[in-house]
Design an enzyme around this catalytic site. Structure first.
Site, PDB file in Angstrom:
ATOM      1  N   GLN A 221       0.938  -1.292  -0.037  1.00 13.53           N
ATOM      2  CA  GLN A 221      -0.112   0.211  -0.044  1.00 13.53           C
ATOM      3  C   GLN A 221       1.002   1.299  -0.150  1.00 13.53           C
ATOM      4  OE1 GLN A 221      -2.710  -2.052   3.059  1.00 13.53           O
ATOM      5  NE2 GLN A 221      -3.201  -0.294   3.190  1.00 13.53           N
ATOM      6  N   ARG A 368      -8.026  -0.886   8.587  1.00 12.55           N
ATOM      7  CA  ARG A 368      -9.357  -0.196   8.117  1.00 12.55           C
ATOM      8  C   ARG A 368      -9.360   0.917   9.134  1.00 12.55           C
ATOM      9  NH1 ARG A 368     -13.973  -2.028   4.005  1.00 12.55           N
ATOM     10  NH2 ARG A 368     -14.613   0.124   3.381  1.00 12.55           N
ATOM     11  N   CYS A 369      -8.412   1.468   9.615  1.00 15.45           N
ATOM     12  CA  CYS A 369      -8.722   2.606  10.676  1.00 15.45           C
ATOM     13  C   CYS A 369      -7.488   3.647  10.574  1.00 15.45           C
ATOM     14  CB  CYS A 369      -8.942   2.138  12.040  1.00 15.45           C
ATOM     15  SG  CYS A 369      -7.588   1.771  13.045  1.00 15.45           S
ATOM     16  N   GLU A 738     -12.818   4.546   6.182  1.00 17.39           N
ATOM     17  CA  GLU A 738     -12.837   3.567   7.487  1.00 17.39           C
ATOM     18  C   GLU A 738     -13.864   3.943   8.677  1.00 17.39           C
ATOM     19  OE1 GLU A 738      -8.780   4.585   7.690  1.00 17.39           O
ATOM     20  OE2 GLU A 738      -9.145   5.654   9.607  1.00 17.39           O
TER      21      GLU A 738
END
Lengths: 792, 183
Positions: A221, A368-369, A738
């Site tokens: 990523q 996802r945060c 998120e």
């Protein structure tokens, strides 16, 4: 002749996704789809034990298998000074184990062979002699006096403590508690979870001796961070390293860190001078790569009788596994945990945090945060519900009473963040209206008379997305800005590259929409590329919902630079001075005679064919954007459930989501992200977790044990929106990817706890498996989910 | 030594057991020689170069490797290639004709039924099998039919919509075909 912005695919257009054209045809280009001439295949041997001394490793039989090209162990890595590597949190991590194994699944050796079947055979032929050691699977065990020291490789490390950290105002908070009418308390465990993209991690390293260039195709990523890390760890010159992150089959934070498999594949390619492919299997992914959460939280809230929150105390014990390799800004040891309670007007707060080593996989990632924000918001909303119950107040009214008001921005949170905008009360009203709050409360009372248990749970929160400003946010000292580079060709078509990296977010679609908004060039005329460090400008990558807040802002800024140059060209073409012309979407025109104008496409042609004297030809530029602050989206999630008292099974009756992420670039994509996030929230609340037995065996090492909801279990969602533009973002956008994962879990858990209200149960740890809910109902006691799991 | 992932020449190394098989993939007859332990998913991806079939979990759970086996959805990561001898396989690459997309592909795009795209081929093939058997499914029937395919990005809602939209447009196609015949 005004251009319709939505028609050209600008802001607010639910533009169909560009990337879908290849994905629906099976023509995506994921790492495992790439085959290079002469490519070999690598497999890792992993430890079956969670804590053991390695007495010997015998690789003779592995070498003897036909087709085996290379066998590497930690000892061989050590001879090249590569047995250990630095982590993203200033610790070290074993690449291949030399002295001990410290978690089940740790990498011990690798085999490179002609095909992966042979490599697997050869891994099985490696004989490792272990001396088992006592195993630690939670912070209490880790901090018990006399506990075995997991990191005995480190000088001056005499226990399992990683850090002690605190933030906030201790004295002020103590004073608030002295003045309190009521003190509410809560203690819970946010279980270990795994982001688990369907595609696992993998790499193809290709070292070319003739050019000295190393090319690595990698599931990452953050390709530029990887390039920097490889340059430092492998001591290769940075310009001779090219990291290419092709299509990614999901990321969710799992594909941010540097993993041993990547490093070993690179060394293998250098040694063999052939491309080496490593594709992790699912078990390898689940038991060894970056996990999320695993934090024990406890806290207290000081309350006035009328419902006003006076102060908050929080303490976290976090389990980081065997190596402290959290991917997070270096200044904050427990991430942005202190963003808790940001949507409430609370005068003072104090947070203490302790992190420990255990015999579990390393790598706390922002699943996802934004760096532990999920745990912070979950605790916040569970605590708020507990406090409302303790005071006997309505949970919605208690929130409203303590919200930061619309005219109170910018607002300093109790831990020092500055929030900038929001309409919290409005979001809550829309949510309550949509769910039919009053009516549901009546239904709930009615149902109770018939022995049915209904519950409603609310979760409201604002969270910090888009790290960050460079004063506060860096990873290993590299400031967390991001970038965009735009080239407008002579016919008015363009190519845009950014330092972000989509993993399904749809950047190829949405970045072009920002260009369309800024320049009036139709989005279909803009191609977007990301993920190749040889062509993309330096950026910190995509995670923590930072793409739109940071790279997206850079796209706006570079477009504005292009527009500024085009304006000079337009003045030249119109033979007037720059002050005499105005801009409308896609066109400069003479203020005194609006019919006379030139389009952005005409300016582009002139940039290559007819520039004013003294001007550089061409129409391209780049922008590095350092945001002044984080963005603060707000969300209100409300779930209603029914719990079956005979089985502990609970069903979702309704789930309403009201999201305010500022200006929406592509509403279709925003809604897609919210629904995906809500599903992960439901997953964590209901079934998805990784736990361990007392020997450190990972329970949740494959999709038969690690449960992800399917289309059958996943409830439907009802979405609503409020738009409060971000005051400092160039197009008023805030992060969104998120929010639902962060805020959603508390809505489900609060709903189940509401159904159990009056039973004396204060907390059941996630996931709310039927047996846990049933146990709570039948014993009237809290149910802990902390490992080791009970085997009886 | 010839790699398992290549279509093997007849004079393959003596110590590698080899099976010959003939399989019809997306309407094309293929004859291959493979090791008996080669997985069907790997044969499709590496030997035939059809990389739209993905491998996600290796344990028949995620469904990213779903292909149609004589029209029925199967998970190709836990079948051997030799089991496909004499059978028909359809992969995602066989969904669209040269000129147009399958209505299921259109549906996934129109309803935003995909994000990262990794689960999409398997998801679409499961949907294809459903609509062949049941052209007019309810939402529950769609959800049940797709429950062997995991998605981490979308939350399924738009996938379900995509399949329902595809069902609708297939019925329109059928209706206009019937009309054409009556005329």
């Amino acid at each position: 002749m005004t251009i319709d912005e939505v028609k050209i695919g600008g802001l607010g257009a639910s533009r169909p996704r560009v990337e879908d054209n290849r994905f629906i045809r099976g023509k995506g280009n994921y790492v495992d789809d790439i085959a290079l001439p002469g490519m070999l295949h690598m497999e890792l041997l992993r430890s079956p034990l969670a804590h053991a001394r390695i007495k010997s490793i015998d690789v003779t039989a592995a070498w003897a298998i036909p087709g085996v090209r290379l066998v590497l162990t930690g000892e061989m890595m050590a001879s090249r000074n590569l047995a250990w590597m630095p982590t993203l949190s200033y610790d070290t991590q074993a690449v291949l184990a030399t002295d001990k194994v410290r978690f089940q699944g740790q990498e011990i050796a690798c085999v490179v062979a002609d095909d992966p079947y042979i490599a697997k055979d050869a891994c099985e032929a490696i004989i490792v002699d272990y001396e088992p050691l006592p195993v630690i699977v939670n912070p209490t065990q880790a901090m018990t006096a006399g506990a075995p020291v997991i990191r005995d490789d480190k000088e001056n490390q005499h226990d399992n403590l990683i850090f002690d950290w605190e933030v906030g105002d201790k004295d002020g908070t103590d004073a608030a508690f002295s003045a309190a009418d009521v003190v509410s308390e809560l203690e819970l465990h946010y279980p270990r979870s795994h982001p688990s993209p369907i595609e696992t991690c993998g790499s193809i390293a290709d070292f070319d001796r003739s050019t000295s260039k190393l090319t690595v195709y990698m599931t990452t990523q953050a390709p530029h961070i990887i390039r920097a890390a490889v340059a430092m760890v492998a001591e290769l010159p940075e310009h001779m390293i090219r990291i290419i992150s092709p299509d990614l089959g999901g990321g969710f934070g799992n594909k941010v860190p540097v993993y041993p498999g990547y490093v070993v594949s690179i060394l293998a390619s250098i040694l063999l001078e052939r491309p080496v492919k490593w594709i992790e299997d699912k078990t390898g992914n689940l038991i060894s790569t970056g996990f999320g959460r695993d934090v024990y939280l406890r806290g207290q809230m000081a309350l006035r009788k009328d419902g006003k929150i006076l102060g908050v105390r929080m303490h976290t014990d976090s389990d980081h596994g065997a190596f402290f390799s959290d991917a997070q800004p270096s200044k904050f040891k427990i991430g942005l945990m202190h963003s808790a309670f940001a949507c409430y007007d609370i005068p003072t707060a104090h947070l203490t945090a302790q992190g420990v080593y255990t015999n579990k996989a390393p790598g706390g990632v922002a699943y996802r945060c934004s760096f532990r924000v999920t745990e912070a918001m979950f605790f916040q909303e569970r605590m708020v519900q507990a406090a409302a119950d303790d005071l006997g107040l309505d949970q919605a009214e208690f929130r409203r009473l303590n919200f930061v008001q619309d005219d109170d921005f910018p607002h300093r949170t109790p831990f020092g963040f500055l929030t900038d905008s929001g309409q919290y009360g409005k979001c809550l009203d829309i949510g309550l209206e949509a769910v039919g709050y009053k009516k549901f409360l009546e239904q709930k009372e009615e149902a109770k008379k018939n022995g049915r248990l209904l519950g409603i749970g609310i979760s409201t929160m604002t969270e910090p997305l888009g790290a960050g400003n460079s004063r506060e946010y860096d990873i290993l000292g590299i400031k967390m800005f991001d970038s965009a580079e735009l080239r407008v060709h002579m016919t008015g078509k363009a190519i845009l590259r950014t330092g972000a990296k989509s993993q399904g977010q749809g950047h190829e679609t949405t970045w072009a929409q920002i260009v369309a908004h800024e320049l009036g060039i139709p989005a279909d005329d803009v191609v977007v590329e990301e993920g190749d460090t040889d062509t993309a400008p330096f950026g910190m990558g995509t995670y923590a919902s930072r793409s739109t807040p940071v790279a997206g802002a850079a796209v706006s800024m570079v477009s504005r630079k292009i527009r500024a140059k085009a304006r000079k060209i337009a003045a030249h073409l119109l033979e007037v001075s720059e002050e005499d012309i105005d801009w409308e979407l896609g066109r400069f025109y003479l203020r005194s005679s609006p019919d006379r104008g030139v389009t952005i496409q005409e300016c582009a042609m002139a940039a290559y064919s007819n520039v004013p004297d003294g001007m550089e030809p061409g129409l391209e530029n780049n922008a590095y954007y350092d945001p002044p602050n984080l963005t603060w989206p707000f969300a209100c999630y409300i779930a209603t459930v029914e719990v079956d008292p005979l089985t502990g099974v609970w069903d979702v009756l309704n789930m309403v989501a009201v999201d305010d992420c500022g200006v929406r670039i592509n509403p279709m994509i925003v809604e897609g992200q919210i629904m995906g996030g809500l599903t992960e929230a439901y997953a964590m609340a209901s079934m998805q977790f990784i736990t361990f037995d007392d020997e450190g065996n990972c329970v949740g090492s494959n999709y038969m044990d690690y449960l992800l909801p399917t289309a059958w279990e996943t409830p439907g969602f009802e979405l609503h929106e409020v738009v409060t533009p971000c005051p400092h973002h160039p197009i008023g956008a805030k992060g969104i990817g998120e929010c639902a994962t962060v805020g959603g879990p508390a809505a489900f858990v609060n709903a189940v706890m509401d159904a159990l209200k009056g039973s004396g149960v204060r907390n059941v740890d996630m996931p709310l498996l039927p047996d846990r809910v049933y146990e709570a109902l039948t014993t009237s006691r809290d149910v802990s989910g902390a490992p080791p799991i009970r085997t009886s | 030594m010839t790699s398992l992932f290549e279509v093997m020449p007849a004079e393959t190394a003596v110590d590698t057991p080899v099976r010959k098989l003939t399989v019809n993939v997306n309407g094309k007859q293929e004859t291959l020689k493979v090791e008996p332990r080669l997985l069907l998913a790997h044969m499709i991806r590496q030997a035939l170069g059809l990389t739209g079939t993905h491998v996600g979990c290796d344990t028949t759970n995620c469904g990213a490797c779903t292909v149609l086996f004589d029209g029925a959805p199967v998970k190709s990561c836990t079948m051997f290639a030799v089991q496909a001898d004499g059978h028909d396989i359809t992969t995602v690459e066989g969904l669209a004709s040269a000129s147009e997309l399958d209505p299921i592909q259109e549906g996934f795009k129109d309803e935003h039924g995909l994000q990262c795209g990794f689960c999409t081929p398997g998801m679409m093939l499961s949907a294809k099998a459903l609509l062949t058997e049941n052209p007019n499914p309810t939402e529950d029937e769609v959800r049940w039919a797709l429950s062997g395919n995991l998605c981490r990005c979308t939350g399924y809602q738009n996938i379900v919509k995509a399949v329902l939209l595809a069902a609708e447009s297939l019925q329109h196609q059928e209706a206009s075909k019937d009309e054409g015949e009556t005329l």
